[in-house]
Design an enzyme around this catalytic site. Sequence first.
Site, PDB file in Angstrom:
ATOM      1  N   ARG A  37      46.508  53.690   8.951  1.00 42.84           N
ATOM      2  CA  ARG A  37      47.587  54.122   7.899  1.00 42.84           C
ATOM      3  C   ARG A  37      47.861  53.064   6.985  1.00 42.84           C
ATOM      4  NH1 ARG A  37      50.501  58.391  12.002  1.00 42.84           N
ATOM      5  NH2 ARG A  37      49.166  60.345  11.418  1.00 42.84           N
ATOM      6  N   LYS A 208      49.562  69.232  21.853  1.00 39.04           N
ATOM      7  CA  LYS A 208      50.991  69.736  21.542  1.00 39.04           C
ATOM      8  C   LYS A 208      50.782  71.537  21.591  1.00 39.04           C
ATOM      9  CE  LYS A 208      51.536  65.844  18.497  1.00 39.04           C
ATOM     10  NZ  LYS A 208      51.394  65.803  17.093  1.00 39.04           N
ATOM     11  N   GLY A 358      46.425  62.840  13.727  1.00 39.44           N
ATOM     12  CA  GLY A 358      46.723  61.191  14.160  1.00 39.44           C
ATOM     13  C   GLY A 358      45.670  60.834  14.824  1.00 39.44           C
ATOM     14  N   GLY A 382      50.307  67.070  11.560  1.00 40.52           N
ATOM     15  CA  GLY A 382      51.308  68.157  11.727  1.00 40.52           C
ATOM     16  C   GLY A 382      51.220  68.742  10.278  1.00 40.52           C
TER      17      GLY A 382
HETATM   18  P1  ADP Z   1      46.327  65.392  17.041  1.00 38.38           P
HETATM   19  O1  ADP Z   1      47.077  63.797  16.775  1.00 38.38           O
HETATM   20  O2  ADP Z   1      44.986  64.924  16.396  1.00 38.38           O
HETATM   21  O3  ADP Z   1      47.095  66.327  16.190  1.00 38.38           O
HETATM   22  P2  ADP Z   1      47.670  65.781  19.484  1.00 38.38           P
HETATM   23  O4  ADP Z   1      48.640  64.902  19.227  1.00 38.38           O
HETATM   24  O5  ADP Z   1      47.850  67.236  19.426  1.00 38.38           O
HETATM   25  O6  ADP Z   1      46.232  65.608  18.593  1.00 38.38           O
HETATM   26  O7  ADP Z   1      46.853  65.593  20.998  1.00 38.38           O
HETATM   27  C1  ADP Z   1      46.463  64.410  21.158  1.00 38.38           C
HETATM   28  C2  ADP Z   1      46.477  64.089  22.599  1.00 38.38           C
HETATM   29  O8  ADP Z   1      45.953  65.279  23.352  1.00 38.38           O
HETATM   30  C3  ADP Z   1      45.441  62.821  23.325  1.00 38.38           C
HETATM   31  O9  ADP Z   1      46.497  61.889  23.455  1.00 38.38           O
HETATM   32  C4  ADP Z   1      44.859  63.434  24.326  1.00 38.38           C
HETATM   33  O10 ADP Z   1      44.646  62.536  25.301  1.00 38.38           O
HETATM   34  C5  ADP Z   1      45.520  64.562  24.616  1.00 38.38           C
HETATM   35  N1  ADP Z   1      44.960  65.399  25.484  1.00 38.38           N
HETATM   36  C6  ADP Z   1      43.650  66.176  25.003  1.00 38.38           C
HETATM   37  N2  ADP Z   1      43.143  66.982  25.973  1.00 38.38           N
HETATM   38  C7  ADP Z   1      43.842  66.960  27.027  1.00 38.38           C
HETATM   39  C8  ADP Z   1      44.116  67.468  28.263  1.00 38.38           C
HETATM   40  N3  ADP Z   1      43.040  68.341  28.728  1.00 38.38           N
HETATM   41  N4  ADP Z   1      44.961  67.104  29.172  1.00 38.38           N
HETATM   42  C9  ADP Z   1      45.866  66.477  28.525  1.00 38.38           C
HETATM   43  N5  ADP Z   1      45.957  65.773  27.489  1.00 38.38           N
HETATM   44  C10 ADP Z   1      45.074  66.080  26.762  1.00 38.38           C
HETATM   45 MG    MG Z   2      48.986  63.247  17.700  1.00 36.03          MG
END
Ligand code: ADP
Ligand code: MG
Length: 402
Positions: A37, A208, A358, A382
Site C-alpha cells: 500500500r 468477516k 487486503g 471493504g
Molecule cells: P479480505 O481482507 O480479502 O477482504 P477478510 O479480511 O474477510 O478478507 O478475511 C481474511 C481472513 O480470513 C484471513 O486472515 C484468513 O486467515 C481468514 N479465513 C479464511 N478462511 C477461514 C476459515 N475457514 N476460518 C477462519 N478464518 C479464515
Molecule cells: Mg481483511
Amino acid sequence: MKTLDDLLKTGVKGRRILVRSDLNVPLKDGKVTDDKRIRASLPVLTRLLDKGARVIVAAHLGRPKGAPDPQYSLSPVADRLAQLLGRPVEFALDTVGESARLLAADLNNGELLLLENVRFNAAETSKDDAERAEFARCLELLTGGEDEGGAFVNDAFGAVHRKHASVYDIAKRLPHYCGDLVRDELQVLTALTGEPERPYAVVLGGSKVSDKLAVIESLLPKVDKLLVGGGMCFTFLAAQGYEVGDSLLEADQIETCKRFLEESPDKIVLPTDIVVASEISEDAQTQVVAADAIPAGQKGLDIGPDSVRLFAAALADAKTVFWNGPMGVFEVAPFAAGTKGVAEAVAATKGLSVVGGGDSAAAVGKLGLDKNAFGHISTGGGASLEYLEGKELPGVAVLEEV
Ligand code: ADP
Ligand code: MG
C-alpha cells in the site's frame, strides 16, 4: 469528479496539499511486513512533490481506540515511505497538535510531512457530525485553508466507504480532487457494476462473515455464479443442515443463508470437502473430510482439493470474475492450498479478473502468484464490496460535489 491532473494544471508550487493516503499496512515488531500500500501511494505523492507542492499526508493504521497507542503509530511507515520515495519524510508526533502545526508551517516546496495516525483522535471516526467537522477544520488549518492555496486529494480508496473526518468532512472544506488510485479503482469497479461480460462469477471467502452476507444479498441477482469458501461457507453448510464442528459460524445468519440457497440454488456453489484441524498451527494435524462430515471439535480451516476442482470448473468459462476473501487460513501453510488453487483459477480466466480485499491481495503475493495474471488487484476490500453492493461511498460522493 476533479482529478489530480486537474489540480496539477492549476499549479501546486508552494501550496500545502493535504493528501489522504491508504498506508494501512501490516506491522510486526515495529516493522512493515508488506509495503504494497505504501508503494501504491507513491505516484500521487511524487507527482505533487515534483511540482513543488508542500505535501501533508494523513492516514490511518489499524483500529486504535481514538487515542494514541504506540502499536498503531505510523512512525515505521514514515521510515519506509522515505526509503521508497528516496526523499526525507517529516513525521509529526500528533495529527493536528503542536508537532503537526509546526512541521506543516515549516514545510518547504517539494517536502512531505506525514501526520501521526488520524485515528489517534476520536473525532476522526465519530458519528457526531460536529465533532468530525471540528477535526476536519484542524486538518484544513494545516494547509492554510483555501485562501492560502490549500487543497485536498483523496487517494485512499481503502477508506472511501468511511464517513470519517479525513475522508469525508475535509473534502467539504477544501477544493477536492481524487487521486490516481481512487480514479483507477472506480474505473474497474464501474465495469463490474455496469454491464459485466457474462458469465459473471463472484468468489467470496474470508472471515468477516456477517459483513459479506449483506454483499451476497445484493450480488446474487447480478451474478451467474457465486462461489463461497473461507470462514463464511460454514454458515451455508449449517444452513444445509450439516454439522460444522468448531468452524466459524454465524448462527443468527443461518436462516438468511437458507433463503439464499432456496432462491438461487443454481448460482451458489459451496465446497464439497473441507480441510479440518483442531488448531491453527504450522504443524497442525490436518484431515480432508466431506463437507457434510466435519467431526465435532474440529475447525474447518480451508476448502479441500475436490472443492478447488469444482470451483475452478465453475470459473473456467467466466468472462468476468470478482474474488474477495481467502478460501482458508492461507497465512498458515497447511491451510493455504485452497486459496492458492482458487486464485490460480481466477488468474486463468480469459476475461476481466478483479481481486478485492487486503488479505486476498496479500495472499496473491504470499502464495507466489503472478500479480500480472490478474486484471486488477484492488487495495480496498471493504470499499470495493460496498461499491459492488450499490451503496454510495461517502468519500467518493463528496468528491463529486462541486
Ligand atoms: P479480505 O481482507 O480479502 O477482504 P477478510 O479480511 O474477510 O478478507 O478475511 C481474511 C481472513 O480470513 C484471513 O486472515 C484468513 O486467515 C481468514 N479465513 C479464511 N478462511 C477461514 C476459515 N475457514 N476460518 C477462519 N478464518 C479464515
Ligand atoms: Mg481483511
